[in-house]
Design an enzyme around this catalytic site. Structure first.
Site, short mmCIF file in Angstrom:
data_model
loop_
_atom_site.label_atom_id
_atom_site.label_comp_id
_atom_site.label_asym_id
_atom_site.label_seq_id
_atom_site.Cartn_x
_atom_site.Cartn_y
_atom_site.Cartn_z
N LYS A 1 -11.52 -0.62 -1.25
CA LYS A 1 -11.33 0.66 -1.93
C LYS A 1 -12.54 1.56 -1.67
O LYS A 1 -13.30 1.30 -0.75
CB LYS A 1 -11.09 0.42 -3.43
CG LYS A 1 -9.78 -0.30 -3.73
CD LYS A 1 -8.60 0.58 -3.37
CE LYS A 1 -7.29 -0.15 -3.58
NZ LYS A 1 -6.15 0.60 -3.04
N ASP B 1 -5.98 0.42 -9.29
CA ASP B 1 -7.11 1.34 -9.50
C ASP B 1 -7.73 1.17 -10.89
O ASP B 1 -8.82 1.68 -11.16
CB ASP B 1 -6.65 2.80 -9.34
CG ASP B 1 -6.30 3.12 -7.90
OD1 ASP B 1 -6.72 2.37 -6.99
OD2 ASP B 1 -5.59 4.11 -7.67
N SER C 1 0.84 -1.20 0.00
CA SER C 1 0.00 0.00 0.00
C SER C 1 0.87 1.24 0.00
O SER C 1 1.64 1.47 0.94
CB SER C 1 -0.91 0.01 1.23
OG SER C 1 -1.39 1.33 1.45
C1 S3P Z 1 -2.75 5.67 -3.67
C2 S3P Z 1 -2.47 4.36 -3.33
C3 S3P Z 1 -3.38 3.24 -3.61
C4 S3P Z 1 -4.44 3.61 -4.64
C5 S3P Z 1 -5.05 4.94 -4.34
C6 S3P Z 1 -4.00 6.03 -4.37
C7 S3P Z 1 -1.79 6.71 -3.33
O1 S3P Z 1 -4.05 2.86 -2.42
O2 S3P Z 1 -5.41 2.62 -4.72
O3 S3P Z 1 -6.05 5.27 -5.28
O4 S3P Z 1 -1.91 7.86 -3.83
O5 S3P Z 1 -0.86 6.43 -2.55
P1 S3P Z 1 -3.41 1.83 -1.36
O6 S3P Z 1 -2.26 2.48 -0.71
O7 S3P Z 1 -4.52 1.54 -0.39
O8 S3P Z 1 -3.01 0.62 -2.15
#
Ligand code: S3P
Length: 429
Positions: free
Chosen positions: A340, A313, A165
């Site tokens: 999500k 995403d 993440s």
């Molecule tokens: C993001 C990380 C992702 C992604 C989100 C944006 C970011 O989430 O799905 O839309 O800007 O760091 P996760 O960290 O939960 O995987």
């Protein structure tokens, strides 16, 4: 929102708005830097506007000057205690990364968001930040927002992340700016690395080798000029649209093609897609290209393992490509989809069935049986309040026979205000 079917081609050259992840980070890191950070091509979607609103509440002066955003940085120790709850709206990136920043501030703050945010897991940031010494509480056994953070003395930790993440990684990295000693993070699979790249550009001491990141505190960050590249997550709707609508030929200019984000291109190419990256260059240490896409016959594939965080995403719109592909497409190792903005496995499976596509939901993904006999059916689809599901269904609706309705379409403003305008500008009927 009504979308007409039977589109006869997407054709033309477009640009798409600035990258959401990079826009958030430019505000946050700019706020902590000394001097004025000037941001070009900032994404004025609701999520990034939430980040601006939160930093204004922390005493940061952020101005919109025509095309640019100017963040008058307060330095690492210049934020002030907010008078009210910091409201992040729908933005997971805002709440998770800000929690890391607030862990290092000498005051208490409360972060909260909309109904979707209140259902998303926050224990994943609370746990490592607590190990660093932060005083944090979350609702329901420290699992959910609202989150209360009281800044305290932080020390560096060595942390192996249980899930890939970028938000969690970035939250820890932000806290590491205030922590004594070294912070070491191990990622199970590499996630988007915009925070590491931008922090380094602003003068932080962040070293990356493979999936290991080491951060040490510095005296100060120095303001920069940031040109935000086009968002590949927004480009993905037009990439898939151009592939699935017969006779399409679309050029998408100035798209960020950071390898931690290009899983969608690799996945589609493995299905037979005609996608070319041209005019490759680097902007603010981020790779950029123009992407040319032509309608293609796709075949089924398997998506699993390391590619999943690189396209997480984009999986909703990828499901639309899989729906018209010949054969079966299997998506595995993607249980993150369930936490999500909505449960995207459930939401997309629901909508694919309305399209007439046979789909099985699994615990960590789905199995999609592409190319239903008679093609895709027009219907009334639900966005589930999730911007990525709403835009994915608008793309699917282009190739149905009749007119479709997408309920709750307004949420596209979270990441892509003006989406329908761009789409209608290149559609041929
Ligand atoms: C993001 C990380 C992702 C992604 C989100 C944006 C970011 O989430 O799905 O839309 O800007 O760091 P996760 O960290 O939960 O995987």
């Amino acid at each position: 929102m009504q979308v007409k079917g039977k589109c006869r081609g997407l054709y033309g050259t477009i640009t798409i708005p600035g990258d959401k992840s990079i826009s958030h980070r430019a505000i946050m890191i700019g706020a902590l830097a000394e001097g004025d950070t000037v941001i070009y091509n900032f994404l004025k979607g609701q999520d990034c506007l939430s980040t601006i609103a939160c930093f204004r509440q922390l005493g940061v002066d952020i101005e919109e000057q025509g095309e640019k955003i100017v963040v008058h940085g307060k330095g690492l120790r210049g934020l002030k205690k907010p008078e009210n709850t910091l409201y992040v709206g729908n933005s997971g990136t805002t709440i998770r990364i800000m929690t890391g920043i607030l862990a290092g501030q000498p005051f208490e703050a409360v972060l909260d968001g909309d109904d979707s945010i209140r259902k998303r897991p926050m224990g994943r940031v609370i746990k490592p930040l607590r190990q660093m010494g932060a005083v944090i509480q979350g609702r329901n056994g420290d699992m959910y927002a609202p989150i209360t953070v009281r800044g305290s003395y932080l020390k560096g930790i060595e942390y192996t992340m249980p899930v890939a993440s970028a938000q969690v990684k970035s939250s820890i990295l932000m806290a590491s700016l205030y922590a004594e000693g070294e912070t070491v993070i191990y990622e199970p699979v590499k996630s988007r690395d915009h925070t590491e790249t931008m922090l380094s550009a602003f003068g932080a001491d962040v070293k990356v080798s493979g999936n290991r990141i080491v951060s040490r505190p510095v005296e100060r960050l120095k303001a920069q000029t940031v040109y935000v590249v086009g968002d590949i997550s927004s480009a993905a709707y037009f990439i898939v649209g151009a592939l699935v609508v017969p006779d399409s030929d679309v050029l998408i200019k100035d798209v960020g093609v950071n390898p931690t984000r290009t899983g969608i291109i690799d996945a589609l190419v493995s299905m037979g897609a005609d996608i070319r990256l041209i005019n490759r260059r680097t902007v603010n240490n981020e790779p950029v290209a123009d992407i040319r896409v032509r309608a293609s016959q796709l075949h089924g594939t398997i998506i699993s393992g390391d590619i999943v965080p690189r396209m997480i995403d984009e999986i909703p719109v990828f499901c639309i490509a899989a729906s018209v592909a010949q054969g079966v497409t299997t998506i595995k190792d993607a249980s993150e989809l369930k936490v999500k903005e909505s449960n995207r496995i459930y939401g997309m499976a629901h909508n694919l069935r309305l399209l007439g596509v046979d789909v099985e939901e699994t615990d960590d993904g789905m199995v999609i049986y592409g190319k239903p006999k008679g093609g895709l059916k027009a219907s009334t689809f639900k966005s589930f309040g999730d911007h990525r599901i709403a835009m994915s269904m608008a793309i699917a609706a282009l190739i149905t026979r009749g007119e479709s309705t997408i309920e709750g379409f307004d949420c596209v403003d979270i990441s892509f205000p003006g989406f329908m305008g761009v789409l209608n500008g290149i559609r041929r009927d």
